[in-house]
Enzyme design. Structure first.
Site: not given
Ligand code: ARG
Length: 292
Positions: A86, A111, A156, A185, A285
């Site tokens: 990612d 991550r 998040r 996000h 992203c």
């Molecule tokens: N697979 C990543 C996650 O779920 C995608 C992140 C997308 N990034 C963003 N800035 N929206 O964390």
């Protein structure tokens, strides 16, 4: 004697309508998706059972990179690391303003190693690094609008990091709560269209249903003339776009948003990132703004 009016004598309404929109130079950080795949599931878009095509992801990402270079942006690159699929979503690597890089502290263990990797890059590029104590996913959940930082929470980024960001940058931070797991996000639910104010104002675009009632009231009050984007366009991460104030790089399939942008005098530029959408990310992203 007859008077002929040449087309060139007529006011060019297209130019006139667009003249309020000014492209400003941008400096951004990106990460080539050399190790991109979907091997775990941390958002509803991801399905490890579905195959991914890393070479297609690379080709699509290259088109985005070339588009930015073509718009005159300075694009800096961080080396991708094996085992961090990612990492291509550079927006999550931190939040950078006034030469200070506030590091990311990721929610999911998958991550977490990206946080230090990005902080090492910021330090080597000459930024003052503010190490985060609180959980936050960088520009994925922090969006600068004028002097104010819009800050997302709900999935998040922890709201305690909103206070941390306010302390680090000494700016007003406005907390907004996301309620739909597909728009986990802030940058999947809001697009900031004006890096610089136009007539003292900033235009944003957003998806109303992505927010709780209190957040929606704040957005309506602060941005009464915002572009309200359709569910269809948001569902392909159309809002996950990047604007220089005139050119707005968006998902090519977000045709409704494209029309809305044109009506407001912007120049939408469509890019297809279908492969990176399998990871739950789009244009924004893959883009981290560097403000020195
Ligand atoms: N697979 C990543 C996650 O779920 C995608 C992140 C997308 N990034 C963003 N800035 N929206 O964390």
């Amino acid at each position: 004697m007859s008077l002929t009016i040449e087309p060139s004598d007529l006011p060019d309404t297209t130019t006139r309508r667009d003249s309020a929109r000014v492209a400003s130079h941008r400096t951004i950080l990106m990460c080539r998706p050399e190790h991109f795949t979907v091997s775990y599931k941390i958002n509803p878009w991801m399905d490890p059972a579905k195959p991914t095509d890393t070479s297609l992801a690379l080709a699509q990402w290259q088109t985005l990179y070339d588009t930015y270079v073509g718009l005159g942006f300075d694009v800096e690159l961080i080396d991708p690391e094996a085992g961090l699929p990612d990492m291509v979503y550079a927006a999550n690597g931190g939040f950078v303003l006034d030469g200070i890089a506030y590091g990311a502290r990721f929610t999911y263990p998958e991550r977490q190693a990206e946080g230090p990797a990005y902080m090492r890059w910021f330090a080597s590029a000459g930024f003052e690094v503010a190490e985060p104590v609180e959980t936050n996913e960088g520009e994925g959940d922090f969006l600068l609008v004028g002097d104010v930082i819009l800050a997302g929470t709900g999935f998040r980024t922890d709201s305690s990091s909103h206070d941390e960001v306010a302390r680090v940058f000494g700016r007003e931070v406005v907390s907004l709560t996301l309620v739909n797991p597909s728009f986990y996000h802030l940058d999947t639910a809001i697009a900031v269209l004006d890096p610089e104010p136009v007539d003292g104002r900033h235009t944003i675009a957003y998806l109303e249903s992505a927010f709780d009632d209190a957040s929606l009231a704040i957005l309506r009050q602060r941005f009464p003339d915002a572009i309200l984007v359709s569910e269809e366009d948001a569902a392909i991460l159309g809002l996950n776009s990047y604007s220089d104030g005139y050119n707005v790089v968006i998902a090519a399939r977000a045709t409704g948003f494209e029309r809305q942008l044109r009506e407001r005098g912007y120049n939408p530029v469509g890019v297809d990132l279908s492969e990176l959408l399998l990871g739950g990310g789009g244009v924004k992203c893959c883009t981290l703004e560097l403000r020195r």
